[in-house]
Design a protein around this motif. Sequence first.
Motif, PDB file in Angstrom:
ATOM      1  N   GLY A  69     -28.746 -24.399 -28.224  1.00 46.62           N
ATOM      2  CA  GLY A  69     -29.727 -25.161 -29.000  1.00 46.62           C
ATOM      3  C   GLY A  69     -30.340 -24.375 -30.138  1.00 46.62           C
ATOM      4  N   ASP A  74     -26.192 -26.586 -31.548  1.00 49.31           N
ATOM      5  CA  ASP A  74     -25.362 -27.579 -30.879  1.00 49.31           C
ATOM      6  C   ASP A  74     -26.251 -28.217 -29.808  1.00 49.31           C
ATOM      7  OD1 ASP A  74     -23.541 -29.133 -29.482  1.00 49.31           O
ATOM      8  OD2 ASP A  74     -21.932 -27.636 -29.624  1.00 49.31           O
ATOM      9  N   PHE A  75     -27.022 -29.191 -30.231  1.00 51.68           N
ATOM     10  CA  PHE A  75     -28.040 -29.778 -29.370  1.00 51.68           C
ATOM     11  C   PHE A  75     -27.431 -30.533 -28.196  1.00 51.68           C
ATOM     12  CE2 PHE A  75     -29.931 -29.828 -33.755  1.00 51.68           C
ATOM     13  CZ  PHE A  75     -30.615 -28.630 -33.596  1.00 51.68           C
ATOM     14  N   GLU A  76     -26.284 -31.161 -28.416  1.00 51.86           N
ATOM     15  CA  GLU A  76     -25.625 -31.874 -27.324  1.00 51.86           C
ATOM     16  C   GLU A  76     -25.199 -30.901 -26.225  1.00 51.86           C
ATOM     17  OE1 GLU A  76     -24.885 -32.464 -30.574  1.00 51.86           O
ATOM     18  OE2 GLU A  76     -25.633 -34.509 -30.777  1.00 51.86           O
ATOM     19  N   LYS A  77     -24.642 -29.757 -26.627  1.00 48.31           N
ATOM     20  CA  LYS A  77     -24.241 -28.741 -25.645  1.00 48.31           C
ATOM     21  C   LYS A  77     -25.465 -28.201 -24.914  1.00 48.31           C
ATOM     22  CE  LYS A  77     -19.865 -27.481 -25.541  1.00 48.31           C
ATOM     23  NZ  LYS A  77     -19.027 -27.867 -24.458  1.00 48.31           N
ATOM     24  N   TYR A 102     -34.418 -30.784 -27.016  1.00 53.00           N
ATOM     25  CA  TYR A 102     -33.125 -30.819 -27.700  1.00 53.00           C
ATOM     26  C   TYR A 102     -32.538 -32.222 -27.733  1.00 53.00           C
ATOM     27  CZ  TYR A 102     -33.253 -25.793 -28.090  1.00 53.00           C
ATOM     28  OH  TYR A 102     -33.607 -24.519 -28.420  1.00 53.00           O
ATOM     29  N   LEU A 103     -32.905 -33.045 -26.780  1.00 60.76           N
ATOM     30  CA  LEU A 103     -32.437 -34.431 -26.779  1.00 60.76           C
ATOM     31  C   LEU A 103     -32.940 -35.170 -28.015  1.00 60.76           C
ATOM     32  CD1 LEU A 103     -30.741 -36.314 -25.060  1.00 60.76           C
ATOM     33  CD2 LEU A 103     -32.807 -36.950 -23.820  1.00 60.76           C
ATOM     34  N   TYR A 105     -33.137 -34.017 -30.933  1.00 64.33           N
ATOM     35  CA  TYR A 105     -32.326 -33.618 -32.084  1.00 64.33           C
ATOM     36  C   TYR A 105     -30.861 -34.010 -31.945  1.00 64.33           C
ATOM     37  CZ  TYR A 105     -36.377 -30.647 -32.894  1.00 64.33           C
ATOM     38  OH  TYR A 105     -37.649 -30.185 -33.078  1.00 64.33           O
ATOM     39  N   SER A 106     -30.466 -34.451 -30.771  1.00 60.61           N
ATOM     40  CA  SER A 106     -29.053 -34.723 -30.537  1.00 60.61           C
ATOM     41  C   SER A 106     -28.715 -36.162 -30.924  1.00 60.61           C
ATOM     42  CB  SER A 106     -28.709 -34.482 -29.059  1.00 60.61           C
ATOM     43  OG  SER A 106     -29.197 -35.537 -28.274  1.00 60.61           O
ATOM     44  N   THR A 107     -27.436 -36.467 -30.818  1.00 66.85           N
ATOM     45  CA  THR A 107     -26.985 -37.828 -31.142  1.00 66.85           C
ATOM     46  C   THR A 107     -26.874 -38.673 -29.894  1.00 66.85           C
ATOM     47  OG1 THR A 107     -24.681 -37.128 -31.000  1.00 66.85           O
ATOM     48  CG2 THR A 107     -25.709 -37.094 -33.183  1.00 66.85           C
ATOM     49  N   TYR A 108     -27.289 -38.134 -28.726  1.00 68.11           N
ATOM     50  CA  TYR A 108     -27.284 -38.936 -27.501  1.00 68.11           C
ATOM     51  C   TYR A 108     -28.249 -40.088 -27.655  1.00 68.11           C
ATOM     52  CZ  TYR A 108     -24.897 -35.278 -24.848  1.00 68.11           C
ATOM     53  OH  TYR A 108     -23.990 -34.359 -24.381  1.00 68.11           O
TER      54      TYR A 108
END
Length: 109
Positions: A69, A74-77, A102-103, A105-108
């Motif tokens: 992160g 790599d926020f998903e990782k 981090y969620l 910032y992620s694309t989830y």
Amino acid sequence: MLEPQGKLMSGPPWRNVYGLTDDQISMLDMAEDNMEMMKLGLAEKILTAMLEDDPQCIPVLNVMAHFQGRYISDFEKAVEYYDRVLELEPDNAWARDERRRYLRYSTYD
């Protein structure tokens, strides 16, 4: 290693609740030092090797998530690694809070 008062220190300055070996502690320290010095490839190699040896080591999973992160973005990782921590230790407040951060910032979804 000497403490400021000249006393000999044994073990880490934090409580080793996960029963890490001296080698694991040393390798985690090396990985974190390399992260701070922006030697990211070496830090990742150390953490990856540690996870190959013990894929359920919560401290290593937490450090790898932080590495993914903060240093790699790599926020998903990062979320995936924190998910693994929370599967093993559902009450881990640190992992839950960092995962939530981090969620965002992620694309989830």
